[in-house]
Scaffold this active site. Structure first.
Site, short mmCIF file in Angstrom:
data_model
loop_
_atom_site.label_atom_id
_atom_site.label_comp_id
_atom_site.label_asym_id
_atom_site.label_seq_id
_atom_site.Cartn_x
_atom_site.Cartn_y
_atom_site.Cartn_z
N GLU A 95 0.82 -1.20 0.00
CA GLU A 95 0.00 0.00 0.00
C GLU A 95 0.86 1.27 0.00
OE1 GLU A 95 -3.06 0.02 -0.51
OE2 GLU A 95 -3.89 -1.90 0.15
N ARG A 122 0.65 3.87 -3.22
CA ARG A 122 -0.02 5.13 -2.91
C ARG A 122 0.98 6.27 -2.68
NH1 ARG A 122 -5.63 3.79 0.30
NH2 ARG A 122 -5.69 1.55 -0.05
N ASP A 182 -5.36 -10.02 -8.11
CA ASP A 182 -5.79 -9.24 -9.26
C ASP A 182 -4.66 -8.50 -9.97
OD1 ASP A 182 -5.47 -7.71 -6.98
OD2 ASP A 182 -7.23 -6.47 -7.30
N GLU A 224 -12.41 0.72 -10.00
CA GLU A 224 -12.08 -0.20 -11.09
C GLU A 224 -12.98 -0.06 -12.31
OE1 GLU A 224 -10.00 -1.27 -7.64
OE2 GLU A 224 -12.19 -1.18 -7.86
#
Length: 661
Positions: A290, A294, A423, A558
C-alpha cells in the site's frame, strides 16, 4: 253582546279597466313586489341584501369548478355514447394560441444506448435485465472490507483502524440525499452547475461534465481539509479522521489528481504540507504494497507532472526506507516494514504474503532506479518477478493467492481468482512490458498465457441475459463469484489491444465492461456491491445476486478506470454516459453535506444505505481522476502512448528506447 263575527276572507274588487279578467302583467307584478319590499323593516331589507351579496360571491368563486364538473360529465357521456356507437355533436375547437416553447427546468434525459426505448423503469437498470426485486428487507451485514493484495489489501487496516465499526446512520444524517449532479443532456437546474442550453455541442458537454468532476473533488477535498488535514483518511459523518500509517495518505494520493484537474490553489496548499510537514522518520509499521502504490507512486507521478525535485527527494526517502522488507530467506518481501527502525516482518497471523502484494510494486521501484541510478530498487523487485515467473503451482498461467516468504513457494494452492489477493499480478505483467518499451518478453508471455487461462477456466455467461463474467476456481470447482476488483480487467485488456495484442482481447473487454456496468445499474442505489454472484442456471429470473455481507460500496475505481480505457480506445459515447450515471449515484447516495464522501453498507436500499463513515484515499487518487480523464477529449492529457498508470492510478512514464543518461 257578542261582537260581530270576524270574516275569514278578503274581498278584492278589480276596476273596470281590467275588463273583469285576471291581469298578470309585468307592471302589476313589479308594483306588488315593490310594495312587499317596502313593507319589510330596514333590518329585514339589510339582511336580504347581505344574503344576496353572499350568493353572488359564492357563485363567482364556484363557477369554474362547477363548470369543469359538468364538462367532465359531458365528456364521459360522449365517451360512453361513442363506445355504444351513438353519434355526438362535434366540438368547436378554439384556435390555438401561438406561444414560444419554454425550456423545461429538468427534462427527462434520453435513454442510454444500453436501455430499451420503452418507458424507463423507476428503479435503475435496463429492462432487459429482469428480476430486480421490490424493496428488500434492510440487511447490511457486518463491516467487511475486501481483503488481500492488489486493490483489496485491507484486512490488517480494518483490524487496526476500523475495529470499532460504525453505527448505522439513517438517511439524512449528513448525507446529501436526492441531490445528484444534473444529467448533462437535460437542462440545468442547480446553482452550482454551469447553465447550458439543452442542445449542447460536444465541447459544451465536455466542459459541463469536467466541471462536475471538479466540483465533486472540491467537495471531497473541502471535508478532508477541514476535518482531517495531514491525516490518512477522512471520516465525514463524524467530522474527524482515521490513521493507518500517519503519513497524510489521502493528501499524497490526491496530489497528481489535483494537478491533472487544474486545481492550482489546492495543489499549492498540499505541496506546502509535503515540503514542510511530511516526515518518514517515524516509528510506525506500514504495509509495503500500500505504501508503494499510494505514497511512492504518488510522489513519483507528481514529480514527473510538476517537475518539482522536492517530490523526487521525498520519493527516494520513502523508497529507501521500504527496502528492509526484501531481507527475507527467499527474497520474497515481508508485508510490513517499520520505516523508522528499518525492520520488517510478516503479518502476526501468518508468514505468507499475498501474490498481488509482492508482484505489484515493480513499476514504482523500477522507475525509482531509473531516476536515481541506484540499482538496488530494480534488482529487488526484479528478483521477485523472476521467481514467480518460474514457480510451479500455476494452472494455465493463473497463480494461487499466497506465497511464503521463507520458502518462496506458493501456498494454499488450488484456488484461482482475479479478485482480491491476485488481481494486480496480471495487471503488472502487461504494464511492466509496456513500461520497459515492450522488450521484456517474459512479462508478455506470462500475461498472454494468463488471459488464455481466464478464458478456459473462469469465463462463463449468466442467465437469463447472458452477461459474460469472470468467476473463481476452487480445487476444480467453478464458483460464479465476481469481486468488483475484477472490473480492472476490461481496461487492462483494452490497453493490451491498443499496444498490439490480439483483437479478441478488445472484444472480451467490451463484454466484461457491460457486465461491470450492470453491477451498478441493477442495484437500487446505482452503485455496485463489493461482491456479486451470477446465476448460471437456465430459468433464472435475474442475473445477479448479492449476499447481505457483500452489499457495501467503498467508492472503488475499477469500473470507472475501465470505462476510461474503453472510451479512449473506442470513442463509444455510451461509456461516458455510464460514467456520468455512476458519478450521479455517488453524489446522490455517498456525498456528505458538510464535506467529503462516505462508503456505504447497503447498495440495495436507497433509503437507508447505512454510511460507513470513511472516505478511502483512492476515491481522490483514482476514482475521480479516472472520471475526469474519461470526460476529457484532450488525448495529450496523460497520453497512453507516453504514460502507464500504476495500480493506484499514478501515471509513470514509458521508458524511452535509449537508456537515460
Amino acid at each position: 253582546m257578542h261582537p260581530p263575527a270576524r270574516k275569514d276572507y278578503v274581498s278584492v274588487t278589480f276596476g273596470e279597466q281590467s275588463g273583469g279578467k285576471y291581469n298578470n302583467s309585468k307592471q302589476l307584478r313589479r308594483r306588488s313586489c315593490w310594495r312587499k319590499w317596502k313593507q319589510l323593516s330596514r333590518l329585514q331589507r339589510s339582511l336580504a341584501l347581505f344574503a344576496l351579496v353572499l350568493l353572488l360571491v359564492f357563485g363567482m368563486t364556484s363557477y369554474p369548478a362547477v363548470h369543469q364538473h359538468f364538462r367532465g360529465l359531458v365528456e364521459v357521456d360522449e365517451e360512453r355514447g361513442a363506445a355504444a356507437g351513438l353519434p355526438h355533436p362535434p366540438r368547436v375547437l378554439q384556435e390555438p394560441v401561438k406561444v414560444q416553447p419554454e425550456v423545461p427546468l429538468r427534462p427527462e434525459p434520453p435513454l442510454l444506448p444500453s436501455q430499451s426505448p420503452m418507458k424507463r423503469p423507476q428503479k435503475r437498470g435496463p429492462p432487459v435485465l429482469l428480476g430486480r426485486q421490490e424493496k428488500r428487507e434492510n440487511m447490511s451485514g457486518p463491516l467487511l472490507v475486501g481483503v488481500g493484495g492488489g486493490r483489496g489489501q485491507e484486512e490488517k487496516k480494518n483490524k487496526e483502524s476500523n475495529d470499532k465499526g460504525v453505527e448505522p446512520v439513517i438517511r439524512g444524517a449528513g448525507i446529501e440525499a436526492d441531490k445528484p449532479i444534473d444529467d448533462p443532456k437535460a437542462g440545468n437546474s442547480k446553482e452550482s452547475s454551469p447553465a447550458l442550453p439543452i442542445e449542447k455541442t460536444p465541447k459544451e458537454m465536455e466542459t459541463f461534465r469536467l466541471e462536475g468532476v471538479r466540483e465533486s473533488f472540491r467537495h471531497a477535498w473541502r471535508g478532508y481539509k477541514e476535518f482531517a488535514w495531514g491525516h490518512d483518511e477522512l471520516k465525514p459523518i463524524t467530522k474527524t479522521y482515521a490513521e493507518w500509517f500517519g503519513l497524510g495518505l489521502t493528501l499524497i494520493d490526491a496530489l497528481d489528481t489535483m494537478w491533472i484537474l487544474g486545481l492550482k490553489e489546492e495543489f499549492a496548499e498540499a505541496r506546502e504540507w509535503v515540503s514542510t510537514e511530511l516526515s518518514f522518520n517515524k516509528n510506525v509499521d506500514v504495509n509495503l504494497f500500500e505504501t508503494t502504490i499510494r505514497i511512492l507512486g504518488g510522489l513519483l507521478s507528481t514529480y514527473h507532472l510538476s517537475g518539482d525535485p522536492m517530490f523526487l527527494e521525498k520519493a527516494t526517502d520513502i523508497g529507501s526506507r521500504l527496502m528492509p522488507a526484501f531481507k527475507t530467506p527467499s527474497k520474497i518481501p515481508y508485508s510490513d516494514v517499520n520505516i523508522g527502525k528499518g525492520t520488517a516482518h510478516p503479518p502476526r497471523w501468518t508468514s505468507d504474503s499475498t501474490v498481488a502484494e509482492v508482484t505489484t510494486i515493480q513499476l514504482e521501484f523500477r522507475e525509482l532506479t531509473r531516476l536515481t541510478h541506484d540499482q538496488q530498487y530494480q534488482d529487488a523487485v526484479g528478483e521477485v518477478a523472476r521467481q514467480v515467473h518460474q514457480l510451479e503451482g500455476k494452472q494455465d498461467g493463473l497463480v494461487p493467492m499466497f506465497i511464503n516468504t521463507n520458502s518462496g513457494q506458493f501456498t494454499r494452492q488450488g484456488i484461482f481468482t482475479l479478485g482480491a489477493r491476485a488481481d494486480s499480478y496480471y495487471e503488472y505483467l502487461l504494464k511492466q512490458w509496456i513500461q520497459g518499451g515492450k522488450k521484456e518478453h517474459q512479462f508478455l508471455e506470462d500475461y498472454l498465457q494468463a488471459i488464455e487461462g481466464v478464458k478456459k477456466n473462469l469465463l462463463q455467461k449468466s442467465s437469463p441475459s447472458g452477461l459474460t463474467f469472470v468467476g473463481e476456481l476452487s480445487h476444480g470447482q467453478f464458483s460464479p463469484k465476481m469481486d468488483h476488483l475484477v472490473c480492472f480487467l476490461p481496461g487492462t485488456l483494452a490497453l493490451g489491444a491498443h499496444h498490439g495484442l490480439p483483437d479478441d482481447h478488445l472484444e472480451l473487454a467490451r463484454l466484461l465492461m457491460e457486465t461491470c456496468y450492470q453491477m451498478y445499474a441493477q442495484m437500487e442505489t446505482g452503485l455496485s456491491p463489493e461482491i456479486v454472484h451470477f446465476n448460471t442456471h437456465q430459468g433464472s429470473t435475474r442475473d445477479v445476486e448479492v449476499k447481505p455481507a457483500d452489499r457495501h460500496n467503498l467508492l472503488r475505481p475499477e469500473t470507472v478506470e475501465s470505462l476510461f480505457y474503453l472510451y479512449r480506445f473506442t470513442k463509444d459515447p455510451k461509456y461516458r454516459d455510464w460514467g456520468w450515471e455512476i458519478l450521479q449515484s455517488f453524489n446522490k447516495h455517498t456525498k456528505v453535506s458538510t464535506g467529503g464522501y462516505t462508503s456505504i453498507n447497503n447498495v440495495r436500499d436507497p433509503d437507508f444505505p447505512l454510511p460507513r463513515d470513511k472516505m478511502e484515499s483512492f476515491f481522490l487518487g483514482e476514482t475521480l481522476k479516472y472520471m475526469y480523464l474519461l470526460f476529457s477529449d484532450d488525448l495529450d492529457l496523460i497520453s497512453l502512448d507516453r504514460y502507464v498508470f500504476n495500480t493506484e492510478a499514478h501515471p509513470l512514464p514509458i521508458w524511452p528506447s535509449e537508456p537515460k543518461e
